[in-house]
Every structure is written in C-alpha cells, then in structure tokens.
Design a protein around this motif. Structure first.
Motif, PDB file in Angstrom:
ATOM      1  N   THR A 109      39.729  31.293  51.935  1.00 38.92           N
ATOM      2  CA  THR A 109      39.410  32.612  52.447  1.00 38.92           C
ATOM      3  C   THR A 109      37.929  32.755  52.742  1.00 38.92           C
ATOM      4  O   THR A 109      37.533  33.309  53.752  1.00 38.92           O
ATOM      5  CB  THR A 109      39.809  33.676  51.405  1.00 38.92           C
ATOM      6  OG1 THR A 109      41.024  33.271  50.819  1.00 38.92           O
ATOM      7  CG2 THR A 109      39.959  35.015  52.048  1.00 38.92           C
ATOM      8  N   THR A 149      29.016  44.042  53.573  1.00 39.32           N
ATOM      9  CA  THR A 149      29.913  44.767  52.668  1.00 39.32           C
ATOM     10  C   THR A 149      31.300  44.125  52.669  1.00 39.32           C
ATOM     11  O   THR A 149      31.971  44.121  51.652  1.00 39.32           O
ATOM     12  CB  THR A 149      30.034  46.246  53.049  1.00 39.32           C
ATOM     13  OG1 THR A 149      30.288  46.325  54.433  1.00 39.32           O
ATOM     14  CG2 THR A 149      28.795  47.005  52.712  1.00 39.32           C
ATOM     15  N   THR A 150      31.694  43.580  53.820  1.00 36.98           N
ATOM     16  CA  THR A 150      32.980  42.880  53.839  1.00 36.98           C
ATOM     17  C   THR A 150      32.967  41.737  52.836  1.00 36.98           C
ATOM     18  O   THR A 150      33.902  41.573  52.046  1.00 36.98           O
ATOM     19  CB  THR A 150      33.265  42.328  55.244  1.00 36.98           C
ATOM     20  OG1 THR A 150      33.220  43.395  56.169  1.00 36.98           O
ATOM     21  CG2 THR A 150      34.606  41.661  55.292  1.00 36.98           C
ATOM     22  N   ILE A 191      33.089  43.153  49.222  1.00 36.20           N
ATOM     23  CA  ILE A 191      34.388  43.639  48.742  1.00 36.20           C
ATOM     24  C   ILE A 191      35.331  42.465  48.516  1.00 36.20           C
ATOM     25  O   ILE A 191      36.131  42.476  47.577  1.00 36.20           O
ATOM     26  CB  ILE A 191      34.973  44.682  49.727  1.00 36.20           C
ATOM     27  CG1 ILE A 191      36.046  45.534  49.045  1.00 36.20           C
ATOM     28  CG2 ILE A 191      35.594  44.059  50.938  1.00 36.20           C
ATOM     29  CD1 ILE A 191      35.502  46.654  48.240  1.00 36.20           C
ATOM     30  N   HIS A 240      38.215  39.168  44.722  1.00 38.82           N
ATOM     31  CA  HIS A 240      38.420  37.823  44.206  1.00 38.82           C
ATOM     32  C   HIS A 240      38.169  37.767  42.702  1.00 38.82           C
ATOM     33  O   HIS A 240      38.930  37.162  41.953  1.00 38.82           O
ATOM     34  CB  HIS A 240      37.481  36.872  44.936  1.00 38.82           C
ATOM     35  CG  HIS A 240      38.074  35.538  45.169  1.00 38.82           C
ATOM     36  ND1 HIS A 240      38.793  35.229  46.294  1.00 38.82           N
ATOM     37  CD2 HIS A 240      38.051  34.419  44.432  1.00 38.82           C
ATOM     38  CE1 HIS A 240      39.199  33.990  46.233  1.00 38.82           C
ATOM     39  NE2 HIS A 240      38.764  33.469  45.107  1.00 38.82           N
ATOM     40  N   LEU A 277      38.488  40.116  40.646  1.00 36.99           N
ATOM     41  CA  LEU A 277      39.529  40.824  39.897  1.00 36.99           C
ATOM     42  C   LEU A 277      40.820  40.027  39.848  1.00 36.99           C
ATOM     43  O   LEU A 277      41.563  40.102  38.881  1.00 36.99           O
ATOM     44  CB  LEU A 277      39.781  42.192  40.532  1.00 36.99           C
ATOM     45  CG  LEU A 277      38.654  43.200  40.372  1.00 36.99           C
ATOM     46  CD1 LEU A 277      38.969  44.471  41.141  1.00 36.99           C
ATOM     47  CD2 LEU A 277      38.450  43.526  38.898  1.00 36.99           C
ATOM     48  N   LEU A 278      41.098  39.277  40.902  1.00 36.82           N
ATOM     49  CA  LEU A 278      42.428  38.688  41.010  1.00 36.82           C
ATOM     50  C   LEU A 278      42.514  37.207  40.684  1.00 36.82           C
ATOM     51  O   LEU A 278      43.596  36.705  40.423  1.00 36.82           O
ATOM     52  CB  LEU A 278      42.981  38.912  42.426  1.00 36.82           C
ATOM     53  CG  LEU A 278      43.272  40.364  42.795  1.00 36.82           C
ATOM     54  CD1 LEU A 278      43.864  40.445  44.181  1.00 36.82           C
ATOM     55  CD2 LEU A 278      44.224  40.987  41.796  1.00 36.82           C
ATOM     56  N   ASP A 279      41.381  36.509  40.746  1.00 35.32           N
ATOM     57  CA  ASP A 279      41.457  35.071  40.544  1.00 35.32           C
ATOM     58  C   ASP A 279      41.768  34.778  39.081  1.00 35.32           C
ATOM     59  O   ASP A 279      40.995  35.116  38.193  1.00 35.32           O
ATOM     60  CB  ASP A 279      40.134  34.422  40.946  1.00 35.32           C
ATOM     61  CG  ASP A 279      40.289  32.929  41.105  1.00 35.32           C
ATOM     62  OD1 ASP A 279      41.175  32.360  40.450  1.00 35.32           O
ATOM     63  OD2 ASP A 279      39.538  32.337  41.885  1.00 35.32           O
ATOM     64  N   ARG A 280      42.904  34.136  38.827  1.00 35.81           N
ATOM     65  CA  ARG A 280      43.273  33.945  37.427  1.00 35.81           C
ATOM     66  C   ARG A 280      42.550  32.761  36.803  1.00 35.81           C
ATOM     67  O   ARG A 280      42.669  32.487  35.635  1.00 35.81           O
ATOM     68  CB  ARG A 280      44.783  33.821  37.264  1.00 35.81           C
ATOM     69  CG  ARG A 280      45.401  32.586  37.829  1.00 35.81           C
ATOM     70  CD  ARG A 280      46.831  32.470  37.391  1.00 35.81           C
ATOM     71  NE  ARG A 280      47.742  33.168  38.305  1.00 35.81           N
ATOM     72  CZ  ARG A 280      48.519  34.153  37.940  1.00 35.81           C
ATOM     73  NH1 ARG A 280      48.482  34.600  36.724  1.00 35.81           N
ATOM     74  NH2 ARG A 280      49.326  34.709  38.806  1.00 35.81           N
ATOM     75  N   ARG A 281      41.778  32.030  37.622  1.00 29.12           N
ATOM     76  CA  ARG A 281      41.014  30.929  37.049  1.00 29.12           C
ATOM     77  C   ARG A 281      39.766  31.427  36.326  1.00 29.12           C
ATOM     78  O   ARG A 281      39.087  30.695  35.643  1.00 29.12           O
ATOM     79  CB  ARG A 281      40.598  29.964  38.148  1.00 29.12           C
ATOM     80  CG  ARG A 281      41.745  29.135  38.671  1.00 29.12           C
ATOM     81  CD  ARG A 281      41.373  28.502  39.978  1.00 29.12           C
ATOM     82  NE  ARG A 281      41.111  29.499  41.009  1.00 29.12           N
ATOM     83  CZ  ARG A 281      40.826  29.187  42.260  1.00 29.12           C
ATOM     84  NH1 ARG A 281      40.722  27.941  42.628  1.00 29.12           N
ATOM     85  NH2 ARG A 281      40.621  30.134  43.149  1.00 29.12           N
ATOM     86  N   ARG A 297      35.139  37.663  34.557  1.00 20.52           N
ATOM     87  CA  ARG A 297      35.728  38.576  35.526  1.00 20.52           C
ATOM     88  C   ARG A 297      34.983  39.906  35.514  1.00 20.52           C
ATOM     89  O   ARG A 297      34.597  40.423  36.554  1.00 20.52           O
ATOM     90  CB  ARG A 297      37.198  38.776  35.177  1.00 20.52           C
ATOM     91  CG  ARG A 297      37.913  39.735  36.074  1.00 20.52           C
ATOM     92  CD  ARG A 297      39.382  39.649  35.880  1.00 20.52           C
ATOM     93  NE  ARG A 297      39.878  38.320  36.204  1.00 20.52           N
ATOM     94  CZ  ARG A 297      41.021  37.834  35.754  1.00 20.52           C
ATOM     95  NH1 ARG A 297      41.755  38.555  34.933  1.00 20.52           N
ATOM     96  NH2 ARG A 297      41.405  36.632  36.109  1.00 20.52           N
ATOM     97  N   LEU A 307      27.178  45.205  46.341  1.00 17.48           N
ATOM     98  CA  LEU A 307      27.679  46.152  47.346  1.00 17.48           C
ATOM     99  C   LEU A 307      26.808  47.396  47.406  1.00 17.48           C
ATOM    100  O   LEU A 307      26.382  47.823  48.477  1.00 17.48           O
ATOM    101  CB  LEU A 307      29.098  46.573  46.957  1.00 17.48           C
ATOM    102  CG  LEU A 307      30.246  45.828  47.598  1.00 17.48           C
ATOM    103  CD1 LEU A 307      31.545  46.306  47.010  1.00 17.48           C
ATOM    104  CD2 LEU A 307      30.232  46.071  49.087  1.00 17.48           C
TER     105      LEU A 307
END
Lengths: 238, 992
Positions: free
Chosen positions: B473, B507-508, B511, B516, B518-522, B528, B539
């Motif tokens: 990404t 800003t893109t 965000i 990332h 918040l969601l990356d489980r690694r 986090r 930001l």
C-alpha cells in the motif's frame, strides 16, 4: 537458589525462533476466528440505489444554488432511507443471532450514533484539510452525510460488535485483507469506495473553471455518494 | 526643436499611482499623503499621468526601459543584483554626445549602467539594495539636489537625475500600510514642492515612479498594483496641451485615469531636448507635451515613425503587414489631415509594439528538446542507479563512475566540437554544442560501467521486480503521489494551488499511517499506541503548518495571507526556543540516547541559538513598530537604541554569531564525531553471584529504559517464573525486529563479552561470597547513528531558523517535530526501505517551502533577508542568506534522508549495507525532484504560448530547476559525504 547453571549465550537467537513460532500460532488462531465480515445473503438487493437517488435529488433541488439547505434536507432524507436500508441489511444477515436482536433498537441506535459521530468526523475532516476559519457548517453537513453512508451500515451489519469489526480488519498483509474481507462484503466495499470517492472529490475544486458545482463540499458529497453506490454495484460481480 | 533647455528628473522608486491622487475617505497610511502632484496638475503647468511599467517590475529593468525605450526580456529579472553597463542606444548617451552635463544623485544602479555619461563632478551614487535603510539615500539626494537647483549652480548641469529609494524600501520593509510609509511620502511631498519652487523657467521637472508595489510592498511581477506608477511633469513657463477633464478621472482610485507606457517617456524626452530618438525605442511621444497648434505633435509623431521604420529595417523578423499599415500612414501625411494621421499613427504604433512583444519571447525548440532529452537520460540513469543495481555493488561502482565520467565527458566535448565544425547544426553555436556534448558525455560516462557489468534485459527485469515485489500500500501511495505531483504542472490552477495539493498528499499519508498503526497486527500494543500518537502528531502539525501561507496573486480572493510578523509570532518564537529543544529531548529519550553530546547540542546549543534568533527578531519587531510601542516619543530611549545604531549593530552581531556558530563551529565540532551514548555502571544490592553471564540484546523500545539497551548482565539467579516473564517480554519486542536482529553485529557483542570476561577474571570467583553485582550498559546504543546524525540536522536547522521570518521559523520548528515523528513511524511501520519514506520527506520540504512565506513566483523571494549579516551586498553572505531562506526547508529535509535508515538501529557490522540503503534513499529523493523538474519543464515548454506562462509556468520551472541543483548538491556533499560518511566512520571506529 543454590543451584548454578551456566548459560552463556546470545539470547536473541533463541528468542527469535520462539517469536516466529508464536507468530505462526497467532496466525492460525486468527484465521479460524473472525477473519471475515458477516455474510449477507443477497447482494443484488443490497445495491444502495437510494444513494444515487438521494444524490440526484439533491442536485435536482438546488444543491448548487442553496448548498446548505439542500445538504441538510438531503441528510434528513438519507437518514430516513437509511433506516429502511438498515432493516433490509438485518433481514439479509445470515447469522443465527438474527432472531435475538432487537432490530428497531439496532437501527435507531445506529442512526443516533452516526449523528453523534458526525462531530468527531468533521474534526477529522478539518485535520485532513477542510477549511478551518470558514465553511464550518458545510463541513459538518459533509461529515453528517459521510457518517450516514459509511459508518451507519457498518454499525448495523456488525450489530455494534465493534471488536469483531476491528478484528476482521486487522491484518498482517494489507492487500490480503482488502481481498479477503473488504472485497467480499458489499457493505465494507461500499464504505471503502465512499471514502475513496470523497478523497478523489477534492481534485476538481482548484480548477479555475468557475462552475457552481466546484463549491465546497459539493464535489466531495458527489464523490462519496458515487463511490458508495458503485461499491454496492461492484460487489455484485464478485 | 528644443523645447526645454534643462530637465530635472526625479525618480521616486515604487511610487504607485494611487499614492499621488486624493482618495476620499481612505485612512490608509499610503493614501492622501502626497498631494502636491495632483494639486499642481490642476493648473496648466502641471500634468499627472498613470505610468504603466512593463514586467518585470524591478528597478534595473525599468531603468533600461526608461532610457532605451525597448522591452525587457524576462530572464533579466534575476540580474537585478548584478547590473552591467548598458550598451544599447539611450538618451543619456545622446546627451553625452552633445556635450551636455548630466548630474546624478541617488540609487547607484544608474551609475552602474551609465557611469561614462554622467558628469563625474556631479555624481553622487548611494548603495541601492540595502532595504533596511530608509533614509541614507534620500537624505543624500536632498543634500546634493537643492544646492544644484540654486541659481548660482544651475549652469553646471543640463540634465539632473535624482533617484529616491525611501518609498521602495519602506514598502519592502514594512509594506505600504505602515506609518513609515506615511512619513516617507510626506517627506517626498516636501521635497517635490521645494523643487517646484526652485526650478527656473526653462526647466522641465519630471517626477515618476519606476514601478508600483503590491499589497505586501514587494514588486517584480506583473499585477496591476506593481505595474501602475505615477508620472508628473511640471514647467513654470510652458503650458501643457491637456486633454478633457474626463481623461483624468480620479474616482475609484484612478481606475480610468489616462495612462501612458513607460517607454513613451523616452521619445518624449528626446524630442523635448532636441535629441535623436534612441534606436531601439518602441514608445510614442506623450501627447500632452506637444502643442497641436503649429503641428508640433504631428512632427513628433513623424519623427518617431521614422525611427520605428529604421528600427524595423534592422529587424527583418518583423512582419510584413506592418509595411502595409506604414504605407497607409504615409498617405495620411500627404493628405495632411492631422487628426486622421494621429489616429492612424497610434494604431500603427500599437500594432508595432504588440508585434514586438509577441516576438520578444523567442523559444528555441532545439534547445528545449535537447534539455528535455538530457533530463530524461539523467532520470533514466538515476532510476537504474537507485533501483536496479544490487545495493552492495553500488559502492564499489561509485568510484568507477568518477573515472569514466571524466573520460566520457572529455570525449563528448571533443566529439561535439567536431560535429560542430563539420556539420554546423542550425541554431547551435559553439557554447551550446559543447554543453550538449558535455552533458551527454557525463551520462554516457555513468552508463558505461553499468552496461559493462549488467545486461540491459537484466536491469529492466530488476526494475520491474523491484516494483512488483516491493509493492504494498505504501509504495503504491508513493507512486501515486509522484504521478499526481507531476500532473500538477499540467494545469495552471493546480500550480497556483500547489501548497494545498501538497497538504492533500501529506495528510493522506498521515491518515494511512494512522490506520496502519491501528490495524497492523504485527505491531505490539505499546508500539501501536505510540505509533498512533506519532501519526496524530504528524497530521495535526501538518495541518497547523499549512495555515501559514503567503497567498500568491492568483489565489485571491480565496486565500487570506497569514504570513505576517506580529506580536504573537515573536512571543511564540521565544516559547519555541524552549519548547523545541525539550520536544527533541523527549524524542531522544524514547530511544534513551539523551546522553553526552545530546544535552550539549540540544539542551544548550540549540536553546541558546534559538534564543538568539528570537531576540534578533524581537529587536527587528521593536524597530519596525516604534510607534505602537511609543518608543519614538521617548527621545532618550530612541536616541540610545536606534539613532546611535545600537539596534542595528546588535542585530548584525547576533546574526553573524548565530550563522557562524551554527554553520561553521557546530559543524566542525560535529565532524569530530559526537555520540549520544553513555556507559552506565549500576551497583546492585549484594546478592548471590552467578557465574552465569548472559548477554542479552533487548530490542524492545518504549518499555522501561533499561529494556532498550544492550545489557551485559551478571545475572543473579532467577526464579523460573521471572525467566518466563522475561522471555515473554523479549518475544514481544523481538518479533517486530527480525530484520534488525539479523543485521546485528556479532562482533561488537563479542567485544562486550570479552570486556565482561576480563572483569570476571578480576573479580574473585568464589561463588558463595556475596559481592555487589554490576550492570554494565551502553545507554543509547539502540539509536547510536540516528541520535548522532540528527545533531547535524540541528546545526543546519539553527542557521536556517535565523534567516526565516518569525512565523516561518515556527513552521520550521514544526517541521523538525514532524520529521522526528515520521522517523519513529518509519521505524514502527517498517517503512525504512519503502519508496514512500523519501517521497514524504520531499513533500514535507515542499510544504514548509510554502509555509515559510514562499511561492513559486519571483516577487515572493525574500530579498531583504540578504542583509542580515552584512549591510551591503557581499558575495557569499548575502547570497547564502537568500539561499538558506528560500530553500531552507528542502535543505533540512535533504539532510534528514539518511535517518530513514539510520534512526533506531544499533551499530551494524555491515556498514556497507546500511550505506547502500542510505544511498538508495538519497537517489530516490533525487529521482523525485528530477521527475517533478522534468514534468514542469515539459509543461512549461508545452504551454509556452499560454496566457499565464510568464506568471505561473515559467517561474515554477525556474524554481524546480534551481531546486534540483540545490537538492543534488546538498544531498551529495552534505548528506552523503559529510554527514553519513562521518557518522558511519565514527560509530564503527568505536563499536567495532
């Protein structure tokens, strides 16, 4: 205490193996539990035609001439239509828990939560670059529309089980989660494309064409609605 | 036909037209303060006209136009600093040839251009570009003007030129709406009214502004405010042939007032003094100066017409349809229908001027395409270099490049010279030919060793592989940003709003980082939370910094400029001198590296320099706002502070001190290699000693500080539970850092092991005796490169902060914090080797370019900051200040690039690998700038006939060109050679 044992080693070496093992274990665990979004039975029914209707309606009733009023009316309209859509979602949910849920409470609750969430959402929009000193009310209206389009269906489809939602989006490989979770669920795809559409909606604003539709936030609303509608449409193909 | 025997020409620099006419109901400082011109123009002896300048509105170009009557070329604007003697025909030359005596006083631009024509006994030049000084030039002019105007001296001269600079300087320094401007205009009013009363009957008095000023007091562009100046003429005896009153309409700030072109003054002066009209003149005599009664005006027109015809015959490129019009005109003369002739003449002159203007901008398509081609080749090379050569080979090959580049460029020169001799290509002279050959030679020189080693197929595959296998990404986002940024140049609106576009990209990215995190489980939970906080900081700071802007003209009315110096910005600057060091300290403490050199550099050095900066700008602010502070009413204080020059010398001293310390002293001491590490010996309470020695490498961060460091422990016996706990901790921390663990140096660990063993040998080895155990730790080991390298960034940042205006300095402070957050994010999200990292840094550079009050336009260059360290233009210093001010944000960002790799890594035993990654990031940044430069070059060339080309596309292209050069030089010399080289060497000398 008295026993002596001699360990002379570099410990990260052994640590590493264990970490890898742990990682694999976790992956297995996760794979079995909540890696997917709730399944909905009929995708054709779920195509959010009302988004397209609402957008067209707003343009018809003077979005360009009287942006504020039309956006507010549009939001009210959308809220009403969204209630119906939420009922539809609950009907199509393929879970055993369907019968036990209090559907009216779920739907009304999700609408209220969306109304509340529109405030932090507008703060987020400002952080992302919406004007600070002016157009505050318009930014709020944009946030309201977005929260109704993006957040509301998600709340309903997950039935407020936010931890489940969070877990299903967690990833160790982001493109994989996109393929296996977002693309598979029409609600999530529609929400994702709505956000993307809003993001792309900014682009025509600076052009010096001096058209009335270039006013804040018309292009963003249009992008958001179009994205959400297309998301519903596209997910039928998968 | 000599109408006047003498002329007094007074130039009031930047006298905008609306300064001179009554504006009813306006309370601005610059309105209604200079009434004498308009009053006198109500009689038949005075005349006030609007005087339209041709862009660029800089004094040198205007003087050329005002003396030769020709149009300036665009690129001339930059040469405002270095004026060379003028070699075109002009009216000073003609006066000189007739043995007239020209007296001169004021702006020394005149003497630079015309020194040989001016009577050396009556020449009083003054330094022109010192913008801070409002009075020296004006007082000098007044001092010499009035004695010469007096009866007894009036025979010494025939033409008197006085050039006042006060109004211009007041505008540059304070903007038009400032009480200093009022005082200046009132002073000018007195001077002109004295001059009017003193001139004798045969003298013509001409007063004009050479250009106007925009709402910020600057000039150089082509907005209405910058182009509109005032022209005033007065004669005691002669009456002017005025038009009806409706031509002189002062309503609506003189919007419909009759205007004449600046170049029209040339033929007018020549005709009035009976001189030949300069050969290159394109202007037409001003009607009012010539009476219609005895055909004077017609005569004047005929003479000008003849001159235009001679000019045309020497410029065959002018179109033939001018000839048709000319013949029609001649027939009118024969008819002697005066009015018809005048009409036809004016029509002819206007077409003539238009024709010349359209031809003036010539585009050499051959050269343009050569340039684009060379840029493309360099882009191709840099992509290959950064992306497809195996990183290990890069270093060894870099030295091969030097030889082959030198050889091939010599070959290129020789070849191109022979091509030139033999083929004589059209439109290429020797210089261009040689330069092209040289450039191509350099590129071939780079390619030769690469092609020698690798096949083309393989290289292409590697590039494709790179993009396929590293595709995620974030790298996708990087590619999207690059493409969008290149497309920005395809539309004038996007170029105008580039500052907002950059914010959009940044800003893109912010965000995406947040999501990332918040969601990356690694990522572990602490990481986090920390990562999300960093992303949020990034930001919010980006958004805050974007609120500082200096709107360019095209952005109005949708933009309100906030880049002004006011009291709260000064206070914030003082606060920042405390806040920034402590924030940096916090970031250093995250990696536990706030030791030894850290506190010295950050806690003392940076704080002191920033306090000095703040006090510089405080003095500056007080100086500029004496009235609002009421200081100018307290006579003694005013005398001590300002009249004695105390404030001025204090400012000079501070500026010199700060720049010297930050750029030279600090960099020199940095090159000795400061490290932010500390050896820590901790005495632990007595307990059973073990022979067990566990060397542990904790990679955890953000737990307790002890966990972050390499610990050599003589561990006492642990319960199994404890051990388990520790293992768990380690697992958490290690799993995110597999790569780094892999890259960890066994050698330095070995060294440490040895040290510990030696210690053991010294200590008694009886196991049962309780001895205090020690924990030996190197604090700051985890971030040994990064912490040390960042000090270099701070050195340059401190210097750049000085030469940035207060609000801009605050934006740069935010930049530093953004960078630190970003570095932590890169580490947490494992973006160290991702394409996006250098690209985001480029974007940050752009963002702070805009938020430090710059735009891609020539008037937005903050020339006045060139005079911080010297009072006059002195070669390296003035230029250095302007360079640092303009490209400051880019310089900081360029220096930060290696930190992407070096931040938060322990000493590596494979410095070559690390260096290769650094080089990859550096070349990625170069690629980005080359890409945007090519894009702006192509679109500027494509839009060369676009209405906005000189306003938008051409300045943007000039900016990207300059930027590319600055970025490349900084990246190679300072970042790579000085910065990274030193750090790696130093660290690896110490740690193995």
């Amino acid at each position: 205490m008295g026993k002596t044992k001699i360990r002379k080693q570099v410990s990260f070496d052994s640590g590493l193996k264990e970490v890898v093992a742990e990682e694999i274990k976790k992956k297995k665990k996760v794979g079995s539990s909540s890696k997917t979004a709730p399944i909905l039975t009929n995708r054709i029914l779920l195509i959010p035609i009302h988004y397209a209707l609402n957008l067209a309606g707003m343009f018809w009733f003077g979005l360009m001439e009287n942006t504020q009023k039309t956006l507010l009316k549009g939001a009210l309209n959308l809220a009403v239509m969204q209630i119906a859509y939420d009922y539809l979602i609950v009907r199509l949910l393929k879970t055993s828990a369907k019968d036990s849920t209090n559907t009216p409470l779920l739907v009304i609750g999700s609408i209220i939560v969306c109304l509340l969430l529109s405030f932090p959402l507008s703060v987020l929009l400002i952080i992302l670059g919406a004007p600070v000193t002016s157009h505050l009310y318009l930014t709020y209206l944009l946030a309201l529309h977005l929260s109704l389009i993006v957040i509301n269906p998600i709340l309903v489809v997950y039935q407020f089980q936010l931890d489940k939602f969070y877990q299903s989006l967690q990833f160790s490989n982001d493109s994989q989660v996109f393929k296996s979770v977002i693309l598979k669920s029409s609600i999530l795809l529609s929400a994702f494309l709505a956000v993307l559409g809003t993001w792309l909606g900014v682009i025509p604003i600076p052009l010096d064409w001096d058209r009335p539709w270039q006013a804040w936030p018309i292009t963003l609303v249009t992008g958001g609605y179009t994205g959400a509608f297309l998301g519903g449409l596209i997910s039928c193909m998968f | 036909m000599t109408k006047y025997s003498k002329v007094v020409l007074l130039v009031i620099d930047a006298l905008r037209f609306d300064f001179t006419i009554p504006v009813s109901g306006s309370g601005e400082y610059y309105h209604n303060q200079f009434p004498i011109l308009h009053e006198m123009a109500q009689t038949d002896h005075g005349l006030l006209l609007k005087f339209m300048a041709d862009p660029p509105t800089t004094t040198l170009q205007r003087l050329k136009g005002l003396t030769t009557g020709s149009l300036p070329t665009f690129i001339d604007a930059g040469s405002n600093f270095n004026s060379d003697a003028i070699d075109e025909d002009n009216w000073l030359l003609q006066l000189h040839r007739q043995n007239k005596s020209i007296a001169f006083m004021g702006d020394d631009t005149w003497t630079a251009l015309f020194t040989e024509y001016i009577n050396p006994q009556l020449c009083y030049p003054y330094e022109s570009l010192n913008v801070w000084d409002l009075h020296t030039v004006d007082n000098g002019v007044i001092e010499h003007l009035f004695p010469l105007l007096a009866q007894e001296n009036a025979t010494q001269w025939d033409f008197l030129i006085g050039h006042f600079l006060g109004v211009d300087h007041a505008g540059h320094r304070y903007g038009p709406n400032h009480y200093a401007m009022r005082e200046k205009l009132q002073q000018m009013n007195d001077v002109i009214s004295d001059a009017i009363s003193q001139i004798d009957d045969d003298t013509l008095l001409i007063v004009f502004g050479d250009h106007g000023m925009d709402s910020t007091g600057n000039h150089g562009g082509d907005s209405k405010d910058e182009l509109e100046a005032a022209l005033f003429m007065y004669s005691k005896q002669q009456k002017f042939n005025k038009k009806s009153n409706s031509s002189y309409d002062i309503s609506n700030q003189g919007n419909n007032y009759r205007m004449v072109n600046q170049i029209d003054l040339v033929s007018t002066i020549s005709l009035l003094l009976g001189l030949p009209i300069p050969h290159n003149n394109l202007g037409t005599p001003i009607d009012e100066l010539f009476t219609t009664e005895n055909g004077e005006l017609t005569q004047a027109f005929v003479k000008t017409l003849n001159q235009l015809q001679t000019f045309k015959s020497s410029n065959p490129s002018l179109l033939d349809n001018l000839d048709v019009k000319y013949n029609a005109l001649i027939s009118h003369i024969e008819l002697e229908n005066v009015e018809d002739f005048e009409k036809a003449y004016k029509g002819y002159q206007v077409t003539f001027l238009e024709e010349c203007k359209s031809l003036w901008a010539k585009f050499d398509m051959g050269l343009i395409s050569t340039g684009i081609g060379i840029m493309f080749l360099s882009l191709l090379f840099i992509i290959t270099y950064s992306r497809s050569i195996p990183s290990i080979r890069v270093l060894t090959m870099s030295f091969e490049f030097i030889g082959s580049v030198i050889a091939m460029s010599l070959v290129g020169i020789v070849l191109s010279f022979s091509v030139f001799i033999v083929l004589r290509p059209d439109g290429f002279n020797v210089k261009k030919c040689l330069a092209t050959g040289f450039a191509l030679g350099i590129i071939i020189g780079f390619w030769a060793p690469i092609m020698d080693r690798f096949s083309l197929d393989w290289l292409v595959h590697l590039v494709i592989d790179f993009f396929v296998y590293n595709f995620n990404t974030f790298s996708f986002l990087g590619i999207v940003f690059s493409i969008l940024h290149c497309l920005v140049f395809a539309s004038n609106s996007f170029v105008v709003w580039e500052d907002k576009m950059i914010l959009y990209f940044i800003t893109t990215f912010g965000i995406c980082c947040l999501i990332h995190c918040l969601l990356d489980r690694r990522i572990s939970t602490t990481q986090r939370v920390l990562g999300s906080l960093h992303a949020l900081t990034f930001l919010i700071l980006s958004r805050l910094a974007s609120n500082i802007n200096l709107c360019r003209e095209e952005q109005r009315p949708y933009c309100t400029p906030t880049f002004t110096t006011n009291w709260w910005s000064i206070i914030l600057l003082h606060l920042m001198s405390y806040l920034l060091p402590s924030t940096i300290k916090y970031f250093y403490k995250l990696s536990n590296s706030y030791h030894s050199a850290g506190p010295l550099w950050i806690g003392i050095g940076l704080k002191f320099l920033m306090t000095f900066n703040a006090s510089y700008w405080t003095i500056e602010y007080i100086e500029n706002n004496q009235e609002s502070f009421g200081i100018n009413k307290i006579v003694w204080l005013n005398r001590i502070l300002f009249e004695s020059g105390l404030s001025k010398s204090m400012k000079l001293a501070i500026a010199r001190l700060v720049l010297f310390v930050s750029l030279i002293l600090a960099n020199f001491s940095w090159s000795r290699g400061p490290l932010c590490v500390k050896l820590d010996f901790k005495q632990q309470s007595p307990s059973y000693v073990e022979e067990t020695t566990v060397i542990k490498h904790h990679i955890a961060k953000n737990e307790s500080p002890e966990d972050e460091i390499v610990v050599i422990e003589e561990i006492e016996e642990e319960d199994e539970e404890d051990e388990e706990q520790e293992q768990e901790q380690e697992e958490n921390s290690i799993k995110r850092k597999e790569v780094e663990v892999d890259a960890l140096a066994p050698s330095e660990v070995e060294q440490l092991v040895k040290e510990v063993e030696e210690e053991e040998e010294n200590s008694p080895e009886e196991s049962s005796v309780p001895v205090p155990s020690t924990v030996n730790a190197i604090l700051g080991y985890e971030n040994v490169y990064g912490a040390s390298y960042f000090l270099l960034v701070l050195n340059f940042a401190a210097g750049i902060l000085l030469v940035t205006k207060p609000i801009g300095a605050i934006s740069l402070c935010m930049l530093l914090i953004q960078i630190l957050s970003l570095l932590e994010l890169f580490d947490i999200l494992q973006l160290k080797r991702n394409l996006i990292s250098p690209i985001v840094l480029c974007l940050l550079g752009y963002q702070h370019f805009f938020s430090t009050g710059h735009q891609a336009t020539i008037p937005s260059i903050q020339w006045e900051l060139g005079f911080m360290t010297t009072e006059t233009i002195t070669f390296p210093f003035t230029h250095l200040n302007i360079l640092l001010n303009t490209f400051g944000s880019f310089i900081i960002v360029c220096l930060v690039v290696p930190l992407i790799t070096l931040w938060n890594i322990p000493p590596t035993n494979r410095p070559i690998t690390a260096l290769a990654y650094v080089i990859t990031n550096i070349t990625t940044m170069m690629t980005y700038h080359t890409l945007t430069s090519i894009s702006s070059l192509i679109f500027a060339a494509y839009f060369r006939r676009h209405l906005m080309v000189w306003k938008i596309f051409a300045p943007r292209f000039m900016m990207s060109g300059l930027l590319l050069i600055v970025v490349d030089i900084v990246l190679i010399l300072f970042t790579l050679w000085f910065g990274t080289g030193r750090t790696m060497l130093q660290v690896n000398n110490i740690f193995g």
